[in-house]
Design a protein around this motif. Structure first.
Motif, PDB file in Angstrom:
ATOM      1  N   THR A 114     -21.091  14.666 -11.592  1.00 28.65           N
ATOM      2  CA  THR A 114     -21.837  14.925 -10.362  1.00 28.65           C
ATOM      3  C   THR A 114     -23.139  14.141 -10.322  1.00 28.65           C
ATOM      4  O   THR A 114     -23.516  13.582  -9.281  1.00 28.65           O
ATOM      5  N   VAL A 115     -23.854  14.096 -11.444  1.00 26.26           N
ATOM      6  CA  VAL A 115     -25.114  13.347 -11.496  1.00 26.26           C
ATOM      7  C   VAL A 115     -24.870  11.861 -11.237  1.00 26.26           C
ATOM      8  O   VAL A 115     -25.642  11.204 -10.527  1.00 26.26           O
ATOM      9  N   LEU A 116     -23.803  11.318 -11.791  1.00 27.08           N
ATOM     10  CA  LEU A 116     -23.496   9.905 -11.557  1.00 27.08           C
ATOM     11  C   LEU A 116     -23.249   9.634 -10.071  1.00 27.08           C
ATOM     12  O   LEU A 116     -23.683   8.604  -9.537  1.00 27.08           O
ATOM     13  N   PRO A 129     -32.915  14.083  -3.078  1.00 24.97           N
ATOM     14  CA  PRO A 129     -32.333  12.798  -3.464  1.00 24.97           C
ATOM     15  C   PRO A 129     -32.704  12.450  -4.903  1.00 24.97           C
ATOM     16  O   PRO A 129     -33.782  12.822  -5.390  1.00 24.97           O
ATOM     17  N   TYR A 130     -31.836  11.723  -5.574  1.00 29.43           N
ATOM     18  CA  TYR A 130     -32.133  11.316  -6.951  1.00 29.43           C
ATOM     19  C   TYR A 130     -33.435  10.521  -7.018  1.00 29.43           C
ATOM     20  O   TYR A 130     -34.241  10.722  -7.933  1.00 29.43           O
ATOM     21  N   ALA A 131     -33.659   9.626  -6.064  1.00 30.86           N
ATOM     22  CA  ALA A 131     -34.878   8.814  -6.082  1.00 30.86           C
ATOM     23  C   ALA A 131     -36.119   9.688  -6.013  1.00 30.86           C
ATOM     24  O   ALA A 131     -37.134   9.395  -6.657  1.00 30.86           O
ATOM     25  N   ALA A 132     -36.049  10.784  -5.247  1.00 33.39           N
ATOM     26  CA  ALA A 132     -37.195  11.689  -5.147  1.00 33.39           C
ATOM     27  C   ALA A 132     -37.423  12.414  -6.474  1.00 33.39           C
ATOM     28  O   ALA A 132     -38.571  12.625  -6.891  1.00 33.39           O
ATOM     29  N   ALA A 171     -33.744   1.642 -19.311  1.00 31.36           N
ATOM     30  CA  ALA A 171     -32.294   1.809 -19.322  1.00 31.36           C
ATOM     31  C   ALA A 171     -31.776   1.987 -17.897  1.00 31.36           C
ATOM     32  O   ALA A 171     -32.521   2.371 -16.995  1.00 31.36           O
ATOM     33  N   PRO A 172     -30.505   1.742 -17.661  1.00 34.33           N
ATOM     34  CA  PRO A 172     -29.938   1.971 -16.337  1.00 34.33           C
ATOM     35  C   PRO A 172     -29.966   3.452 -15.986  1.00 34.33           C
ATOM     36  O   PRO A 172     -30.072   4.316 -16.866  1.00 34.33           O
ATOM     37  N   ALA A 173     -29.849   3.749 -14.704  1.00 29.21           N
ATOM     38  CA  ALA A 173     -29.979   5.130 -14.232  1.00 29.21           C
ATOM     39  C   ALA A 173     -28.991   6.070 -14.911  1.00 29.21           C
ATOM     40  O   ALA A 173     -29.328   7.224 -15.208  1.00 29.21           O
ATOM     41  N   ASP A 174     -27.771   5.584 -15.188  1.00 32.26           N
ATOM     42  CA  ASP A 174     -26.777   6.494 -15.747  1.00 32.26           C
ATOM     43  C   ASP A 174     -27.112   6.936 -17.171  1.00 32.26           C
ATOM     44  O   ASP A 174     -26.514   7.881 -17.697  1.00 32.26           O
ATOM     45  N   ALA A 175     -28.074   6.307 -17.800  1.00 34.52           N
ATOM     46  CA  ALA A 175     -28.503   6.744 -19.130  1.00 34.52           C
ATOM     47  C   ALA A 175     -29.166   8.113 -19.065  1.00 34.52           C
ATOM     48  O   ALA A 175     -29.180   8.858 -20.053  1.00 34.52           O
TER      49      ALA A 175
END
Length: 221
Positions: A114-116, A129-132, A171-175
């Motif tokens: 779900t997070v991905l 939102p994830y960015a927030a 690191a990339p966001a998925d980390a």
């Protein structure tokens, strides 16, 4: 230069009607961590917590050993993202897995997926939102280290710590979620803050855990 100690809250009440309170074991973990931090030489110049009950209760247990003389500052930016609301948003209008909020293995497997999706803006109308989320965690770290303090303790949650470590490491966001799912209750992550930026010192330390007590005190949720 400041050293920011990010501490994940102790074991909360997974599967209960109110997750946001410590279990009996969680209270014990927080007191044990306080004793271990005292032995490590913890002498914070400032203390902050998120605005959630489990953050405050964890700090209260830690502080039975440290004896910090004033109430901690409250920075809601260190709150966990609303993982229950996020899971509900993902399954809005369609059948969801049975025992989504009570089966640990299923819950965390589904949470990772779900997070991905959340990070890719693939979930309609999430709680935030994830960015927030990323922005508020970054802003909270800046607020915590804004004053002239050499050692700052923050009690927060796994998502905020995972996000912080991923960002500090570039690191990339998925980390973020991969790190979060490895973070133990009452673990310590140290970030060194200098005028040139933030640098990871340690990750997922558990100074209160020994071979003798690990089977009882080591938990992840």
């Amino acid at each position: 230069m400041a050293e920011l100690w990010l501490i994940r809250h102790a074991q909360a009440s997974f599967g209960a009607a109110d997750y946001d309170k410590l279990s009996d074991l969680g209270h014990e973990q927080s007191r044990e961590l306080g004793q271990a931090l005292l032995a490590l030489g913890a002498r914070p110049d400032a203390v902050f917590i998120g605005a959630q009950r489990r953050h405050r209760e964890t700090w209260e247990g830690i502080n039975t050993a440290l004896g910090f003389p004033t109430d901690p500052g409250v920075l809601p930016g260190f709150n966990e993202f609303d993982f229950g609301g996020l899971l509900n948003a993902r399954y809005r209008g369609r059948e969801r897995p049975t025992d989504l909020h009570t089966d640990r293995r299923l819950h965390f497997k589904t949470l990772r997926e779900t997070v991905l999706e959340w990070q890719k803006d693939e979930i309609a109308d999430p709680p935030e939102p994830y960015a927030a989320f990323a922005d508020r965690v970054r802003d909270a770290r800046m607020q915590a280290t804004a004053a002239d303090a050499e050692q700052v303790i923050v009690v927060t949650s796994g998502g905020a710590i995972g996000q912080s470590v991923a960002e500090v490491m570039g690191a990339p966001a998925d980390a973020m979620i991969r790190l979060q799912l490895q973070i133990k209750n009452c673990s310590l992550c140290r970030i060194v803050v200098t005028p040139r930026g933030e640098h990871l010192g340690t990750f997922n330390e558990t100074p209160h855990i020994t071979a003798a007590n690990a089977a009882r005190l080591l938990t992840y949720s």
